[in-house]
Write an enzyme that holds these catalytic residues in place. Sequence first.
Site, mmCIF file in Angstrom:
data_model
loop_
_atom_site.group_PDB
_atom_site.id
_atom_site.type_symbol
_atom_site.label_atom_id
_atom_site.label_comp_id
_atom_site.label_asym_id
_atom_site.label_seq_id
_atom_site.Cartn_x
_atom_site.Cartn_y
_atom_site.Cartn_z
ATOM 1 N N GLN A 76 46.899 55.501 73.110
ATOM 2 C CA GLN A 76 47.254 54.241 72.453
ATOM 3 C C GLN A 76 47.431 53.093 73.447
ATOM 4 O OE1 GLN A 76 47.297 53.626 69.201
ATOM 5 N NE2 GLN A 76 47.048 55.718 68.465
ATOM 6 N N ASN A 128 51.903 56.587 68.885
ATOM 7 C CA ASN A 128 50.934 56.194 67.869
ATOM 8 C C ASN A 128 51.576 55.778 66.552
ATOM 9 O OD1 ASN A 128 51.283 59.151 68.363
ATOM 10 N ND2 ASN A 128 50.441 59.259 66.290
ATOM 11 N N ALA A 148 37.691 57.399 72.805
ATOM 12 C CA ALA A 148 36.930 56.154 72.628
ATOM 13 C C ALA A 148 37.256 55.441 71.318
ATOM 14 C CB ALA A 148 35.430 56.456 72.692
ATOM 15 N N HIS A 149 37.525 56.206 70.258
ATOM 16 C CA HIS A 149 37.606 55.549 68.948
ATOM 17 C C HIS A 149 38.899 54.785 68.715
ATOM 18 C CE1 HIS A 149 40.190 58.307 66.402
ATOM 19 N NE2 HIS A 149 39.947 59.126 67.401
ATOM 20 N N THR A 189 26.537 70.353 77.011
ATOM 21 C CA THR A 189 25.644 69.200 77.177
ATOM 22 C C THR A 189 26.385 67.916 76.830
ATOM 23 O OG1 THR A 189 23.732 70.572 76.675
ATOM 24 C CG2 THR A 189 23.457 68.195 76.387
ATOM 25 N N CYS A 242 51.519 63.829 54.854
ATOM 26 C CA CYS A 242 51.174 64.819 53.844
ATOM 27 C C CYS A 242 51.008 66.175 54.510
ATOM 28 C CB CYS A 242 49.888 64.446 53.141
ATOM 29 S SG CYS A 242 50.158 63.693 51.553
HETATM 30 C C1 PLP Z 1 44.432 59.643 67.865
HETATM 31 C C2 PLP Z 1 45.299 60.267 68.883
HETATM 32 C C3 PLP Z 1 44.977 61.492 69.465
HETATM 33 C C4 PLP Z 1 43.781 62.320 69.015
HETATM 34 O O1 PLP Z 1 42.598 61.771 69.491
HETATM 35 P P1 PLP Z 1 41.202 62.310 68.939
HETATM 36 O O2 PLP Z 1 40.200 61.698 69.869
HETATM 37 O O3 PLP Z 1 41.088 61.757 67.565
HETATM 38 O O4 PLP Z 1 41.200 63.775 68.995
HETATM 39 C C5 PLP Z 1 45.809 61.993 70.434
HETATM 40 N N1 PLP Z 1 46.901 61.322 70.829
HETATM 41 C C6 PLP Z 1 47.245 60.145 70.296
HETATM 42 C C7 PLP Z 1 48.472 59.450 70.771
HETATM 43 C C8 PLP Z 1 46.465 59.578 69.299
HETATM 44 O O5 PLP Z 1 46.831 58.427 68.763
#
Ligand code: PLP
Length: 404
Positions: A181, A153, A202-203, A242, A328
Amino acid sequence: MKTPIYLDNHATTQLDPRVLEAMLPYFTEHFGNSASRNHEFGWAAEQGVEKARKQVADLIGATPKEIIFTSGATESNNLAIKGVAEMYAEKGNHIITAATEHKAVLDTCKKLEKSGYRVTYLPVKGDGLIDLDMLREAITDKTILVTVMYANNEIGVIQPVAEIGAICRERGVLFHTDGVQAVGKVPVDVNKDKIDIMSITAHKLYGPKGVGALYVRRKNPRVQLTAQMDGGGHERGMRSGTMNVPGIVGLGEACAICQREMAEESKKLQGMRDRLRTRLEAGLDELYLNGSWEHRLPHSLNISFAYVEGESLLMGINDVAVSSGSACTSATLEPSYVLKALGLGDDIAHSSIRFGIGRFNTNEEIDYVADKLINVVTKLRELSPLYEMAKEGIDLSKVSWVNH
Ligand SMILES: *Cc1c(COP(=O)(O)O)cnc(C)c1O
């Protein structure tokens, strides 16, 4: 063109409007509980969930029954690692991971160490990739799990996942990968790559926050996990609670869009990524690319701008949303542990920027960011005695100064 410009697509991605469109009915008319088996409301919700399960499975070459829905990749990583650790405790207590993993993996491993598990943290080479021989040597007859991420990431490098999978299969060790990623960005196939368990969220692929999935292999080998959440026995007993129906529908739609558009999209993003790199290199010297260029996500770039101070650099480009090579932690600004694992010194790590180009970026934005960076870095270096000394040919490694 609107500012600020978003180039932080490793941190999160903008929800695709088509995903939102698919989700909306599940907030309103199809509001049922997908576990309600006796009425229309429950059936409609369940249909949405099962369609999404197939969409997620199709994107990664899995079958729908192998997909467990979760609240995101942090939960998926916890369930995978702790679930294996508890289920296979009689077989062994050794786990292998890598130094550059996401905190959701590293902190989970650290937690397990406190309860008697042994964890090997493989170092990475200067290019950010693990050494396969070191992995082979690290496996013992007590090893129950190897967990190495698909793509990083921070630096965007893609690990040799198929080779790792083959090694694990040969030695009879389960292989989990944090696929966050990579999935939706590059082709991922759990069978070709011999992945047994994989985390998705998903995000990071233009879906909503707070929903994810865990792929759990059902055949050759059949993977079993100890549930980390007890309750109604949802998701074949592996994850009670749920279901987040609108979120799951969004994850499914996001996966379907990626599957349809990935080939073309990755070419477009790679074009923009390369455009950014070329422009920066034409306008500035003393740039260092972090992580393998060859084994890399198409939309990902991490560059150190030597002889400028990280904070001043970020302040100079405050209408561009990116991440720096600093984390940080508590009150102090620590250099990123990922960049340090590549062997970078503190100063150069602090002066690094991660660019994550995404579906909604344009060439116009890329050019604006490149021009702005060239401008800011040039100005900062004009004020930098170190840059001047380096240009005069003074070997800075032989100069001693007070550390701060
Ligand atoms: C963002 C990320 C996560 C965490 O995912 P969340 O759905 O935000 O908990 C885990 N692993 C990697 C490599 C990520 O980039």
